[in-house]
Design a protein around this motif. Structure first.
Motif, short mmCIF file in Angstrom:
data_model
loop_
_atom_site.label_atom_id
_atom_site.label_comp_id
_atom_site.label_asym_id
_atom_site.label_seq_id
_atom_site.Cartn_x
_atom_site.Cartn_y
_atom_site.Cartn_z
N ARG A 1 73.07 -92.41 -3.38
CA ARG A 1 73.31 -91.82 -4.70
C ARG A 1 72.42 -92.48 -5.74
O ARG A 1 72.01 -93.63 -5.60
CB ARG A 1 74.78 -92.03 -5.09
N ASP A 2 72.14 -91.76 -6.82
CA ASP A 2 71.44 -92.34 -7.95
C ASP A 2 72.26 -93.50 -8.50
O ASP A 2 73.48 -93.41 -8.61
CB ASP A 2 71.21 -91.29 -9.05
N ALA A 3 71.57 -94.59 -8.84
CA ALA A 3 72.19 -95.80 -9.40
C ALA A 3 73.05 -96.55 -8.38
O ALA A 3 73.91 -97.36 -8.76
CB ALA A 3 73.03 -95.48 -10.64
N ASN B 1 64.42 -86.97 0.69
CA ASN B 1 64.56 -86.24 -0.57
C ASN B 1 64.79 -84.75 -0.30
O ASN B 1 65.54 -84.09 -1.02
CB ASN B 1 63.30 -86.40 -1.42
N ARG B 2 64.13 -84.26 0.75
CA ARG B 2 64.25 -82.83 1.06
C ARG B 2 65.59 -82.49 1.69
O ARG B 2 65.97 -81.32 1.73
CB ARG B 2 63.10 -82.38 1.96
N ALA B 3 66.32 -83.48 2.15
CA ALA B 3 67.64 -83.22 2.73
C ALA B 3 68.73 -83.11 1.68
O ALA B 3 69.74 -82.45 1.91
CB ALA B 3 68.00 -84.33 3.72
N ILE B 4 68.51 -83.75 0.50
CA ILE B 4 69.58 -83.78 -0.51
C ILE B 4 69.06 -83.45 -1.91
O ILE B 4 69.40 -82.43 -2.50
CB ILE B 4 70.30 -85.14 -0.52
N VAL B 5 68.22 -84.34 -2.45
CA VAL B 5 67.81 -84.22 -3.86
C VAL B 5 67.11 -82.90 -4.15
O VAL B 5 67.43 -82.22 -5.14
CB VAL B 5 66.91 -85.40 -4.26
N GLU B 6 66.17 -82.52 -3.30
CA GLU B 6 65.39 -81.30 -3.57
C GLU B 6 66.24 -80.03 -3.50
O GLU B 6 66.17 -79.21 -4.42
CB GLU B 6 64.20 -81.23 -2.62
N PRO B 7 67.02 -79.80 -2.45
CA PRO B 7 67.81 -78.57 -2.44
C PRO B 7 68.89 -78.52 -3.52
O PRO B 7 69.15 -77.46 -4.10
CB PRO B 7 68.43 -78.55 -1.03
N VAL B 8 69.49 -79.67 -3.83
CA VAL B 8 70.53 -79.71 -4.87
C VAL B 8 69.95 -79.32 -6.22
O VAL B 8 70.57 -78.59 -7.01
CB VAL B 8 71.19 -81.09 -4.94
N ASN B 9 68.72 -79.78 -6.50
CA ASN B 9 68.10 -79.54 -7.81
C ASN B 9 67.12 -78.37 -7.80
O ASN B 9 66.38 -78.19 -8.76
CB ASN B 9 67.38 -80.82 -8.27
N ASN B 10 67.13 -77.59 -6.71
CA ASN B 10 66.25 -76.42 -6.60
C ASN B 10 64.77 -76.78 -6.69
O ASN B 10 63.96 -76.03 -7.24
CB ASN B 10 66.60 -75.38 -7.68
N LYS C 1 64.87 -95.88 -16.74
CA LYS C 1 65.20 -95.48 -15.38
C LYS C 1 66.04 -94.20 -15.32
O LYS C 1 66.17 -93.59 -14.27
CB LYS C 1 65.96 -96.60 -14.66
N PHE C 2 66.61 -93.81 -16.45
CA PHE C 2 67.52 -92.67 -16.48
C PHE C 2 66.70 -91.38 -16.55
O PHE C 2 66.16 -91.01 -17.58
CB PHE C 2 68.47 -92.77 -17.67
N SER C 3 66.62 -90.68 -15.42
CA SER C 3 65.74 -89.52 -15.30
C SER C 3 66.47 -88.21 -15.54
O SER C 3 67.69 -88.17 -15.71
CB SER C 3 65.14 -89.49 -13.89
N GLU C 4 65.70 -87.12 -15.53
CA GLU C 4 66.28 -85.79 -15.66
C GLU C 4 67.22 -85.49 -14.48
O GLU C 4 68.25 -84.84 -14.65
CB GLU C 4 65.18 -84.73 -15.74
N LYS D 1 71.83 -84.88 -14.32
CA LYS D 1 72.63 -83.81 -13.70
C LYS D 1 73.44 -84.30 -12.50
O LYS D 1 74.18 -83.52 -11.90
CB LYS D 1 71.71 -82.67 -13.26
N ALA D 2 73.29 -85.58 -12.15
CA ALA D 2 73.89 -86.09 -10.91
C ALA D 2 75.41 -85.98 -10.89
O ALA D 2 76.01 -85.62 -9.87
CB ALA D 2 73.46 -87.53 -10.69
N LEU D 3 76.05 -86.28 -12.00
CA LEU D 3 77.52 -86.24 -12.03
C LEU D 3 78.03 -84.80 -11.95
O LEU D 3 79.01 -84.52 -11.25
CB LEU D 3 78.04 -86.93 -13.29
#
Length: 270
Positions: free
Chosen positions: A68-70, A129-138, A194-197, A201-203
């Motif tokens: 997870r982020d953070a 990243n392609r397993a989680i972050v990329e599909p979640v954030n389109n 460090k707080f990114s775009e 949206k993570a929460l």
């Protein structure tokens, strides 16, 4: 109740140093901190022995840090590499792909960053990243995701068959802890960068992250298992990650004390 053993910890040089760092004196916390720092030092020393064995025997080690982020991935990596020779290790934290990389096979930009003989490479986020972050954030299409999930196990099989030791760590924190850490980052003048775009949206996307995370665990442990590190407490997470890495690299120590002292002397004299 503070025992005689814990009292001796407080009265030690390190115990006094820890107490002096505190804004508000807390003996119990100081004892925990001293025990953590002593354990960390021993593990860092052992990591150095392992690194020397890897270098001497031309082994190749690749360690992926996901989560997870953070969740504390970067902090764990910093402690693990703190006393390792910088020429013998690499930390890879890739930015988003450029236009050229967007047109390449997804795994291509990671291949040139795999370890050479005698190296340890740490990925602060990886192809997963392609397993989680990329599909979640389109950031990728459904087809991109499906192709990745169909290829990743074979890709990792090839990596391991080439002689690379692959370790995969996932740092897990609760939603409340992630929210608390985000607030700390935002309010810190030296950390707020460090707080990114994506973090913003993570929460909101917590459940979507969970769905993709569970799919990743289910489908991508064919050739290399995931080690989930519970990371609500950063100190415990760092120790657990350290111990897992050391346990899962088959470095050979015939005379541990002799090799340890020789290794430390060689590093000091460099």
């Amino acid at each position: 109740m503070i025992t005689d053993k814990n009292l001796s910890i407080i009265n030690s040089k390190k115990g006094i140093e820890v107490l002096l760092r505190q804004k508000r004196l807390d003996a119990k916390k100081a004892i925990r901190d001293v025990k953590y720092e002593k354990r960390l030092e021993k593990l860092q020393e052992e990591m150095l022995i392992m690194q020397q064995w890897i270098n001497k025997n031309n082994k190749k080690v690749l360690i992926l840090f996901e989560g997870r982020d953070a969740a504390g991935k970067g902090g764990a990596i910093r402690r693990i590499i703190q006393h390792l020779p910088p020429r013998e290790i690499k930390v890879v934290a890739l930015p988003k792909p450029n236009e050229t990389e967007m047109g390449q096979w997804y795994f291509q930009r990671y291949i040139n960053r795999l370890p050479n003989n005698g190296e340890i490479v740490f990925f602060d986020r990886s192809w997963y990243n392609r397993a989680i972050v990329e599909p979640v954030n389109n950031f990728c299409t459904k087809k991109d995701y499906e192709i990745f999930m169909n290829q990743v196990n074979e890709f990792e099989k090839m990596i391991q068959e080439s002689g690379i030791h692959l370790i995969k760590l996932y740092f897990s924190i609760t939603k409340n802890e992630q929210e608390r850490r985000f607030k700390d980052i935002i309010n810190s003048p030296i950390k707020k960068w460090k707080f990114s775009e994506v973090d913003k949206k993570a929460l909101v996307l917590w459940d979507e992250y969970t769905t993709y995370k569970e799919a990743m665990f289910e489908k991508t442990q064919v050739h290399s298992p995931w080690k989930v590190i519970k990371a609500n407490k950063k100190t415990s997470a760092r120790i657990n990650a350290f111990e897992y890495i050391l346990k899962n690299i088959p470095y050979e120590i015939k005379d541990k004390e002799t090799i340890r002292h020789k290794t430390l002397r060689s590093i000091v004299n460099q």
